[in-house]
Design a protein around this motif. Structure first.
Motif, PDB file in Angstrom:
ATOM      1  N   ALA A 105       0.832  -1.178   0.020  1.00 24.59           N
ATOM      2  CA  ALA A 105      -0.132   0.136   0.135  1.00 24.59           C
ATOM      3  C   ALA A 105       0.785   1.234   0.095  1.00 24.59           C
ATOM      4  O   ALA A 105       0.580   2.471  -0.441  1.00 24.59           O
ATOM      5  CB  ALA A 105      -0.970   0.096   1.193  1.00 24.59           C
ATOM      6  N   LEU A 106       2.073   1.238   0.483  1.00 23.75           N
ATOM      7  CA  LEU A 106       2.904   2.330   0.790  1.00 23.75           C
ATOM      8  C   LEU A 106       4.197   2.302  -0.256  1.00 23.75           C
ATOM      9  O   LEU A 106       5.283   2.392   0.191  1.00 23.75           O
ATOM     10  CB  LEU A 106       3.365   2.505   2.016  1.00 23.75           C
ATOM     11  CG  LEU A 106       2.590   2.608   3.348  1.00 23.75           C
ATOM     12  CD1 LEU A 106       2.839   2.392   4.609  1.00 23.75           C
ATOM     13  CD2 LEU A 106       1.382   3.770   3.005  1.00 23.75           C
ATOM     14  N   ALA A 107       3.679   2.182  -1.478  1.00 24.05           N
ATOM     15  CA  ALA A 107       4.777   1.994  -2.445  1.00 24.05           C
ATOM     16  C   ALA A 107       5.679   3.387  -2.595  1.00 24.05           C
ATOM     17  O   ALA A 107       5.076   4.101  -2.505  1.00 24.05           O
ATOM     18  CB  ALA A 107       3.957   1.949  -4.011  1.00 24.05           C
ATOM     19  N   GLY A 108       6.850   3.036  -2.585  1.00 19.52           N
ATOM     20  CA  GLY A 108       7.972   4.138  -2.769  1.00 19.52           C
ATOM     21  C   GLY A 108       8.491   4.626  -1.438  1.00 19.52           C
ATOM     22  O   GLY A 108       9.380   5.643  -1.322  1.00 19.52           O
ATOM     23  N   TRP A 109       7.598   4.101  -0.246  1.00 19.10           N
ATOM     24  CA  TRP A 109       8.397   4.852   1.044  1.00 19.10           C
ATOM     25  C   TRP A 109       9.502   3.962   1.473  1.00 19.10           C
ATOM     26  O   TRP A 109       9.622   2.775   0.912  1.00 19.10           O
ATOM     27  CB  TRP A 109       7.158   4.326   1.971  1.00 19.10           C
ATOM     28  CG  TRP A 109       5.808   5.423   1.712  1.00 19.10           C
ATOM     29  CD1 TRP A 109       5.277   5.730   0.790  1.00 19.10           C
ATOM     30  CD2 TRP A 109       5.254   5.808   2.941  1.00 19.10           C
ATOM     31  NE1 TRP A 109       4.220   6.587   0.944  1.00 19.10           N
ATOM     32  CE2 TRP A 109       4.093   6.503   2.382  1.00 19.10           C
ATOM     33  CE3 TRP A 109       5.234   5.687   4.389  1.00 19.10           C
ATOM     34  CZ2 TRP A 109       3.059   7.243   3.131  1.00 19.10           C
ATOM     35  CZ3 TRP A 109       4.184   6.379   5.177  1.00 19.10           C
ATOM     36  CH2 TRP A 109       3.103   7.007   4.639  1.00 19.10           C
ATOM     37  N   GLY A 151       5.856  -7.403  -0.868  1.00 25.64           N
ATOM     38  CA  GLY A 151       5.051  -6.326  -0.948  1.00 25.64           C
ATOM     39  C   GLY A 151       5.342  -4.994  -2.000  1.00 25.64           C
ATOM     40  O   GLY A 151       4.766  -4.111  -2.220  1.00 25.64           O
ATOM     41  N   GLY A 152       6.820  -5.180  -2.260  1.00 25.09           N
ATOM     42  CA  GLY A 152       7.426  -4.146  -3.360  1.00 25.09           C
ATOM     43  C   GLY A 152       8.543  -3.298  -2.443  1.00 25.09           C
ATOM     44  O   GLY A 152       8.973  -2.465  -3.247  1.00 25.09           O
ATOM     45  N   ALA A 153       8.528  -3.351  -1.238  1.00 28.98           N
ATOM     46  CA  ALA A 153       9.644  -2.508  -0.626  1.00 28.98           C
ATOM     47  C   ALA A 153      10.937  -2.986  -0.563  1.00 28.98           C
ATOM     48  O   ALA A 153      11.406  -4.271  -1.102  1.00 28.98           O
ATOM     49  CB  ALA A 153       9.222  -2.449   0.900  1.00 28.98           C
ATOM     50  N   GLU A 154      11.915  -2.117  -0.309  1.00 26.05           N
ATOM     51  CA  GLU A 154      13.410  -2.590  -0.246  1.00 26.05           C
ATOM     52  C   GLU A 154      13.872  -2.199   1.024  1.00 26.05           C
ATOM     53  O   GLU A 154      14.491  -1.027   1.450  1.00 26.05           O
ATOM     54  CB  GLU A 154      14.137  -1.884  -1.450  1.00 26.05           C
ATOM     55  CG  GLU A 154      14.006  -2.004  -2.801  1.00 26.05           C
ATOM     56  CD  GLU A 154      14.503  -1.276  -3.892  1.00 26.05           C
ATOM     57  OE1 GLU A 154      15.509  -0.558  -3.316  1.00 26.05           O
ATOM     58  OE2 GLU A 154      14.271  -1.529  -5.014  1.00 26.05           O
ATOM     59  N   PRO A 155      13.593  -3.141   1.976  1.00 26.37           N
ATOM     60  CA  PRO A 155      14.188  -2.968   3.460  1.00 26.37           C
ATOM     61  C   PRO A 155      15.576  -2.774   3.703  1.00 26.37           C
ATOM     62  O   PRO A 155      16.428  -3.348   3.137  1.00 26.37           O
ATOM     63  CB  PRO A 155      13.604  -4.207   3.989  1.00 26.37           C
ATOM     64  CG  PRO A 155      13.546  -5.460   3.111  1.00 26.37           C
ATOM     65  CD  PRO A 155      13.197  -4.777   1.877  1.00 26.37           C
ATOM     66  N   ALA A 164       8.338   5.092   5.920  1.00 27.81           N
ATOM     67  CA  ALA A 164       8.543   6.624   6.039  1.00 27.81           C
ATOM     68  C   ALA A 164       8.394   7.230   4.681  1.00 27.81           C
ATOM     69  O   ALA A 164       9.079   6.931   3.734  1.00 27.81           O
ATOM     70  CB  ALA A 164       9.942   6.811   6.676  1.00 27.81           C
ATOM     71  N   GLY A 165       7.170   8.044   4.684  1.00 21.16           N
ATOM     72  CA  GLY A 165       7.162   8.757   3.530  1.00 21.16           C
ATOM     73  C   GLY A 165       7.347  10.515   3.687  1.00 21.16           C
ATOM     74  O   GLY A 165       8.082  10.859   4.745  1.00 21.16           O
ATOM     75  N   GLN A 166       6.755  11.082   2.791  1.00 23.14           N
ATOM     76  CA  GLN A 166       6.954  12.543   3.067  1.00 23.14           C
ATOM     77  C   GLN A 166       6.004  13.160   3.936  1.00 23.14           C
ATOM     78  O   GLN A 166       4.825  13.291   3.941  1.00 23.14           O
ATOM     79  CB  GLN A 166       6.610  13.484   1.652  1.00 23.14           C
ATOM     80  CG  GLN A 166       7.863  13.054   0.502  1.00 23.14           C
ATOM     81  CD  GLN A 166       9.142  13.510   1.110  1.00 23.14           C
ATOM     82  OE1 GLN A 166       9.197  14.659   1.503  1.00 23.14           O
ATOM     83  NE2 GLN A 166      10.068  12.598   0.796  1.00 23.14           N
ATOM     84  N   GLY A 167       6.449  13.652   5.196  1.00 18.67           N
ATOM     85  CA  GLY A 167       5.628  14.180   6.349  1.00 18.67           C
ATOM     86  C   GLY A 167       4.839  13.190   7.102  1.00 18.67           C
ATOM     87  O   GLY A 167       4.132  13.654   7.919  1.00 18.67           O
ATOM     88  N   GLU A 168       5.076  11.599   6.880  1.00 17.39           N
ATOM     89  CA  GLU A 168       4.217  10.820   7.824  1.00 17.39           C
ATOM     90  C   GLU A 168       5.107   9.595   7.715  1.00 17.39           C
ATOM     91  O   GLU A 168       5.891   9.407   6.964  1.00 17.39           O
ATOM     92  CB  GLU A 168       2.978  10.735   7.348  1.00 17.39           C
ATOM     93  CG  GLU A 168       3.056  10.160   5.711  1.00 17.39           C
ATOM     94  CD  GLU A 168       1.552   9.944   5.180  1.00 17.39           C
ATOM     95  OE1 GLU A 168       0.724   9.760   6.277  1.00 17.39           O
ATOM     96  OE2 GLU A 168       1.210  10.126   4.050  1.00 17.39           O
ATOM     97  N   ARG A 169       4.929   8.736   8.784  1.00 18.87           N
ATOM     98  CA  ARG A 169       5.671   7.637   9.199  1.00 18.87           C
ATOM     99  C   ARG A 169       4.795   6.747   9.619  1.00 18.87           C
ATOM    100  O   ARG A 169       3.704   6.894  10.750  1.00 18.87           O
ATOM    101  CB  ARG A 169       6.800   7.948  10.071  1.00 18.87           C
ATOM    102  CG  ARG A 169       7.656   6.788  10.331  1.00 18.87           C
ATOM    103  CD  ARG A 169       8.754   7.170  11.294  1.00 18.87           C
ATOM    104  NE  ARG A 169       8.439   7.650  12.489  1.00 18.87           N
ATOM    105  CZ  ARG A 169       9.149   8.557  13.359  1.00 18.87           C
ATOM    106  NH1 ARG A 169      10.357   9.015  12.953  1.00 18.87           N
ATOM    107  NH2 ARG A 169       8.708   8.766  14.609  1.00 18.87           N
ATOM    108  N   VAL A 170       4.873   5.273   9.537  1.00 17.23           N
ATOM    109  CA  VAL A 170       4.149   4.421   9.744  1.00 17.23           C
ATOM    110  C   VAL A 170       5.099   3.132  10.536  1.00 17.23           C
ATOM    111  O   VAL A 170       6.031   2.897  10.073  1.00 17.23           O
ATOM    112  CB  VAL A 170       3.281   3.668   8.931  1.00 17.23           C
ATOM    113  CG1 VAL A 170       2.519   2.369   9.230  1.00 17.23           C
ATOM    114  CG2 VAL A 170       2.078   4.279   8.184  1.00 17.23           C
ATOM    115  N   GLU A 171       4.646   2.870  11.941  1.00 18.38           N
ATOM    116  CA  GLU A 171       5.474   1.675  12.298  1.00 18.38           C
ATOM    117  C   GLU A 171       4.687   0.570  12.804  1.00 18.38           C
ATOM    118  O   GLU A 171       3.609   0.740  13.674  1.00 18.38           O
ATOM    119  CB  GLU A 171       6.102   2.435  13.784  1.00 18.38           C
ATOM    120  CG  GLU A 171       7.154   3.529  13.466  1.00 18.38           C
ATOM    121  CD  GLU A 171       8.002   4.240  14.825  1.00 18.38           C
ATOM    122  OE1 GLU A 171       8.896   4.699  14.546  1.00 18.38           O
ATOM    123  OE2 GLU A 171       7.253   3.786  15.916  1.00 18.38           O
TER     124      GLU A 171
END
Length: 241
Positions: free
Chosen positions: A137-141, A171-175, A194-201
């Motif tokens: 869901a958070l592609a590019g983060w 899911g498409g991320a690069e950890p 982490a994206g622009q201006g927000e973060r999910v943990e």
């Protein structure tokens, strides 16, 4: 189950091995430990009614229904070979195994039911699912995985962190990974997006090794009687696969 499941515990002198012995003893109607195997020769041949064996004596252990292995990478192949020889299932939580050992596990799955997992916590199994969904869901983060364990843990990143990373990749991320070793921390894993201006943990904290031992015993019970194959904790605990 009419009779208790006969269990071989491989790596019985370690933290996880001791937890398995204690929990199995608390439920004798469900589990009977028929052999406790450790790296060194035992000081006593029988402790609390359980026969004790050195790793070099593995071929001489009594018959068992399932082997549970929480040892070191150098002990993984002998117990796997013994399970194949006896046509008995193997549940293993030994971390740091090599690509060749993973291949040996896959080959053994043609003969016996096997399950290897980096973490036997039900909560971590759920966390893996959430990480994959979040990564998709958070592609590019940015994706970072931070793991913390006690000072005696040798492998880094932890096997659990690497498994979480595999979920993120699906899911498409690069950890990226960071490891901390301090005090007596049982286990803590944080997956941060982490994206622009927000973060999910997404965080999982373990405060007792009993959760891992209990999950391994549940997995062993579920694996007994299954056809040969390579199983996951998700298959056995959640009935998926």
């Amino acid at each position: 189950m009419d009779k208790p499941l006969r269990i071989l515990i491989h790596g019985a002198s370690g933290r996880m091995g001791r937890a398995l012995l204690r929990l199995a003893a608390d439920a004798p109607e469900r589990w009977q430990v028929v052999a406790a195997v450790a790296g060194r020769a035992p000081l006593q041949r029988v402790v609390d009614g359980i026969p004790q064996f050195a790793a070099a004596e593995l071929s001489g252990v009594p018959d068992f229904d399932v082997a549970i292995d929480f040892s070191l990478p150098e002990g993984f192949e002998p117990v796997l070979a013994q399970c194949v020889k006896r046509r008995r299932p193997l549940v293993s939580g030994t971390t740091g195994i090599s690509a060749g050992q993973r291949q040996a596990l896959e080959q053994a799955a043609a003969t016996i039911p096997v399950l290897w997992a980096s973490n036997f916590s039900v909560g971590v199994a759920v966390l893996n699912e959430l990480v994959e969904q979040a990564a998709r869901a958070l592609a590019g983060w940015d994706c970072d995985i931070v793991e913390q364990h006690h000072v005696h843990k040798k492998d880094a990143p932890s096997g659990t962190a690497l498994t979480l990373g595999e979920a993120a990749v699906r899911g498409g991320a690069e950890p990226r990974y960071a490891s901390l070793r301090a005090g007596d921390i049982v286990g803590e894993h944080t997956v941060q997006f982490a994206g622009q201006g927000e973060r999910v943990e997404l965080v999982h904290r373990a405060t007792s090794r009993d959760i891992f031992a209990r999950g391994a015993l549940q997995a062993a019970t579920a694996l007994a009687g299954r056809p040969p194959g390579l199983y996951t904790l998700r298959d056995l605990l959640f009935g998926q696969g």
